[in-house]
Design a protein around this motif. Structure first.
Motif, PDB file in Angstrom:
ATOM      1  N   SER A  63       7.884  -8.830  21.340  1.00  0.00           N
ATOM      2  CA  SER A  63       9.154  -9.040  21.229  1.00  0.00           C
ATOM      3  C   SER A  63      10.021  -8.411  22.234  1.00  0.00           C
ATOM      4  O   SER A  63      10.413  -7.241  22.019  1.00  0.00           O
ATOM      5  CB  SER A  63       9.231  -8.533  19.438  1.00  0.00           C
ATOM      6  N   ARG A  65      13.289  -8.938  22.307  1.00  0.00           N
ATOM      7  CA  ARG A  65      14.396  -8.430  21.835  1.00  0.00           C
ATOM      8  C   ARG A  65      14.405  -7.010  21.281  1.00  0.00           C
ATOM      9  O   ARG A  65      15.423  -6.332  21.563  1.00  0.00           O
ATOM     10  CB  ARG A  65      14.976  -9.805  20.781  1.00  0.00           C
ATOM     11  N   SER A 302      18.218 -26.426  18.538  1.00  0.00           N
ATOM     12  CA  SER A 302      18.316 -25.305  18.071  1.00  0.00           C
ATOM     13  C   SER A 302      19.575 -24.592  17.497  1.00  0.00           C
ATOM     14  O   SER A 302      19.728 -24.193  16.558  1.00  0.00           O
ATOM     15  CB  SER A 302      17.441 -24.150  18.775  1.00  0.00           C
ATOM     16  N   ARG A 344      23.732 -16.243  16.884  1.00  0.00           N
ATOM     17  CA  ARG A 344      22.173 -16.498  17.054  1.00  0.00           C
ATOM     18  C   ARG A 344      22.010 -17.261  18.465  1.00  0.00           C
ATOM     19  O   ARG A 344      21.595 -18.488  18.582  1.00  0.00           O
ATOM     20  CB  ARG A 344      22.040 -17.704  16.059  1.00  0.00           C
ATOM     21  N   ASP A 348      18.096 -15.859  25.435  1.00  0.00           N
ATOM     22  CA  ASP A 348      18.543 -14.601  25.338  1.00  0.00           C
ATOM     23  C   ASP A 348      18.638 -13.687  26.758  1.00  0.00           C
ATOM     24  O   ASP A 348      18.992 -12.836  26.784  1.00  0.00           O
ATOM     25  CB  ASP A 348      17.918 -13.618  24.319  1.00  0.00           C
ATOM     26  N   GLN A 377      21.906 -11.657  24.392  1.00  0.00           N
ATOM     27  CA  GLN A 377      22.151 -11.522  22.866  1.00  0.00           C
ATOM     28  C   GLN A 377      22.711 -10.093  22.793  1.00  0.00           C
ATOM     29  O   GLN A 377      23.715 -10.010  21.914  1.00  0.00           O
ATOM     30  CB  GLN A 377      20.782 -11.465  22.389  1.00  0.00           C
ATOM     31  N   THR A 450      14.939 -15.142  13.065  1.00  0.00           N
ATOM     32  CA  THR A 450      14.830 -15.736  14.199  1.00  0.00           C
ATOM     33  C   THR A 450      13.249 -15.826  14.623  1.00  0.00           C
ATOM     34  O   THR A 450      12.292 -14.835  14.402  1.00  0.00           O
ATOM     35  CB  THR A 450      15.587 -15.060  15.532  1.00  0.00           C
ATOM     36  N   HIS A 451      12.923 -17.017  15.248  1.00  0.00           N
ATOM     37  CA  HIS A 451      11.661 -17.176  15.877  1.00  0.00           C
ATOM     38  C   HIS A 451      11.503 -17.512  17.236  1.00  0.00           C
ATOM     39  O   HIS A 451      12.286 -18.428  17.740  1.00  0.00           O
ATOM     40  CB  HIS A 451      10.982 -18.361  15.005  1.00  0.00           C
ATOM     41  N   SER A 452      10.783 -16.866  18.000  1.00  0.00           N
ATOM     42  CA  SER A 452      10.625 -17.249  19.535  1.00  0.00           C
ATOM     43  C   SER A 452       9.779 -18.300  19.755  1.00  0.00           C
ATOM     44  O   SER A 452       8.465 -18.464  19.417  1.00  0.00           O
ATOM     45  CB  SER A 452      10.098 -16.155  20.191  1.00  0.00           C
ATOM     46  N   TYR A 457      14.845 -19.498  21.031  1.00  0.00           N
ATOM     47  CA  TYR A 457      15.034 -18.821  19.814  1.00  0.00           C
ATOM     48  C   TYR A 457      15.473 -19.750  18.621  1.00  0.00           C
ATOM     49  O   TYR A 457      16.533 -20.352  18.909  1.00  0.00           O
ATOM     50  CB  TYR A 457      15.796 -17.471  19.717  1.00  0.00           C
ATOM     51  N   THR A 458      14.703 -19.920  17.661  1.00  0.00           N
ATOM     52  CA  THR A 458      15.068 -21.184  16.786  1.00  0.00           C
ATOM     53  C   THR A 458      15.032 -20.218  15.267  1.00  0.00           C
ATOM     54  O   THR A 458      14.461 -18.977  15.081  1.00  0.00           O
ATOM     55  CB  THR A 458      14.201 -22.240  16.657  1.00  0.00           C
ATOM     56  N   LYS A 460      13.481 -19.275  11.855  1.00  0.00           N
ATOM     57  CA  LYS A 460      11.950 -18.999  11.592  1.00  0.00           C
ATOM     58  C   LYS A 460      11.855 -20.285  10.675  1.00  0.00           C
ATOM     59  O   LYS A 460      10.353 -20.695  10.600  1.00  0.00           O
ATOM     60  CB  LYS A 460      11.735 -17.617  11.214  1.00  0.00           C
TER      61      LYS A 460
END
Length: 475
Positions: A63, A65, A302, A344, A348, A377, A450-452, A457-458, A460
């Motif tokens: 992760s 982020r 996204s 969002r 990033d 981000q 959030t989902h990578s 990133y979208t 989840k």
């Protein structure tokens, strides 16, 4: 436990000047001045954790982020990491230092290495640097600005209505995949100027290729693909299929008797030439179109899915959007899109590579070979620039805007996304069309995480939303 590394590079050898007496009198002698001694600046790297490299790598892969969050809390807005793919990396979460990086001479800091060219091809704008990059951007700019984009607005609305025809009425569904189809179909029509069997092939190839390529882009690349069943082998197979389709499309476009009157992106690239009269090769055009298709639909889709997720949880924002949709205005809709891009952030980071022997970055001196990443981000979350950054508030983009380098959804500097204006208009038209034809239900459900997807990133849960068709469209 944590510290700043300082060391001095070895200075270049210096040859002293000579003095030659041409006359007996010293006062009349001609003296050759001694050249100044060049001393390399002292390298001064930002602080870095004393974690073993493999733990830094593991944290970044698991992760990035959270890793950057933890490092900024401990070390501040500039720090050094050792990460997979990019190696030694200085991370920046300060807009003023980001501004310095983006404004730097491209001979000193250039394209990040490695970059998306290993996914998109050596002819992609992502692969180019310096003068070549500047020349290519000049060719790509006209189709994505001004009058050209205005011509695409009908396409954006048509594709939204076509996709929306199958949306369930009054039942929850994931908005991400429908938005992916809308944006892919829109960019395909804008790029190739028509629909048909060959575009159907691209609709089949591009989505799984983008998903796979996005995941592989942040992983080390093997020296070979190891067969068609491996991820890199599958990526290569998609590329071969894509190349075959594009070759046929180029032949079709060039044979069109109305070639000189067409305004699609492919035709514009085929007609365009550099200052010296040379044109892009077919391979470069294929790479560039792939870049537009990949980068031009996933990130836009996204963002739109996040917009729906956000407004369904903020009734006042939704009410403002619906009221505006009854008019020809779009100021609040634009503000909502911008606030979604801030809160969002889809991409990033933006990266550069140090090519100069050393590069001054704020108080730091970075040596050649290092990567510098701007943590977008984290810049978007700064309370110094955005009061109560955790609050979703489109009003912050009404009237006065934040400084250029405090808001970077499309990156910055000479490598800012060439399709930013295209994406912005597309999102505006798609959202307007949805608001005019559907009632969006509000919800008290928790925010989606959030989902990578690798690069992007979208939401989840896919941006779940409930809509009901309006009996009479607004406006």
């Amino acid at each position: 436990m944590f510290g700043t590394r300082r060391y001095r590079t070895t200075p270049r050898p210096v040859r002293c000047g000579t003095t030659t007496s041409l006359e007996p009198s010293v006062s009349e002698a001609t003296i050759e001045a001694t050249p100044a001694v060049e001393v390399a600046p002292e390298i001064n790297l930002p602080p870095s954790p004393r974690l073993p490299k493999f733990l830094q790598a593991l944290g970044f892969i698991a992760s990035r982020r959270r890793m950057v969050d933890a490092m900024t809390r401990r070390h501040g807005d500039v720090f050094t990491l050792r990460v997979p793919v990019f190696g030694n990396m200085v991370t920046v979460a300060d807009p003023q230092i980001a501004k310095q990086l983006f404004a730097a001479n491209t001979d000193d800091v250039g394209n990040i290495q490695p970059n998306l060219s290993r996914i998109l091809g050596s002819g992609s704008v992502f692969a180019l640097d310096g003068t070549e990059h500047k020349r290519r951007r000049k060719l790509l700019t006209p189709p994505f600005h001004g009058k050209s984009i205005k011509n695409y607005e009908v396409i954006f609305e048509e594709e939204t209505l076509r996709e929306a025809a199958s949306w369930p009425d009054g039942r929850q569904f994931e908005s991400l995949e429908p938005m992916m189809r809308i944006t892919l179909n829109a960019i395909l029509r804008a790029v190739f100027g028509a629909d048909g069997e060959q575009l159907d092939e691209l609709r089949r190839i591009i989505p799984p290729w983008v998903t796979l390529g996005s995941r592989l882009a942040v992983l080390p690349a093997p020296s070979r693909t190891y067969g068609r069943l491996t991820p890199w082998g599958k990526l290569a197979a998609y590329r071969r299929q894509y190349d075959a389709v594009v070759e046929r499309l180029i032949d079709t476009v060039k044979a069109d008797p109305n070639f000189d009157d067409r305004d699609d992106v492919l035709t514009l690239l085929l007609r365009s030439t550099y200052e010296d009269g040379s044109a892009m090769s077919r391979r470069d055009i294929g790479d560039e179109l792939l870049t537009l298709l990949a980068a031009g639909h996933e990130t836009t889709a996204s963002t739109l899915a996040w917009v729906l997720e956000r407004v369904s949880r903020h009734p006042q924002v939704l009410d403002g959007l619906v009221a505006e949709a009854r008019t020809d205005g779009n100021e609040y809709r634009q503000a909502t899109i911008l606030e979604t891009q801030r809160a969002r952030t889809i991409i990033d980071f933006a990266g550069r590579h140090v090519y100069a022997p050393t590069f001054q970055l704020g108080e730091w001196v970075i040596p050649r070979g290092y990567s510098i990443f701007v943590a977008i981000q984290h810049i978007h979350d700064r309370s110094e620039d955005f009061a109560s950054p955790e609050r979703f508030d489109p009003q912050r983009f009404m009237g006065k805007r934040p400084s250029t380098f405090a808001f970077l959804p499309y990156g910055g500097g000479t490598r800012r996304c060439v399709g930013a204006a295209f994406a912005n208009v597309e999102m505006d038209v798609v959202l307007r069309t949805v608001l005019r034809h559907f009632e969006i239900e509000t919800t008290t459900a928790p925010d989606e995480k959030t989902h990578s997807r690798g690069v992007a990133y979208t939401p989840k849960a896919g941006g779940r939303v409930v809509m009901r068709r309006r009996t009479t469209p607004l406006a």
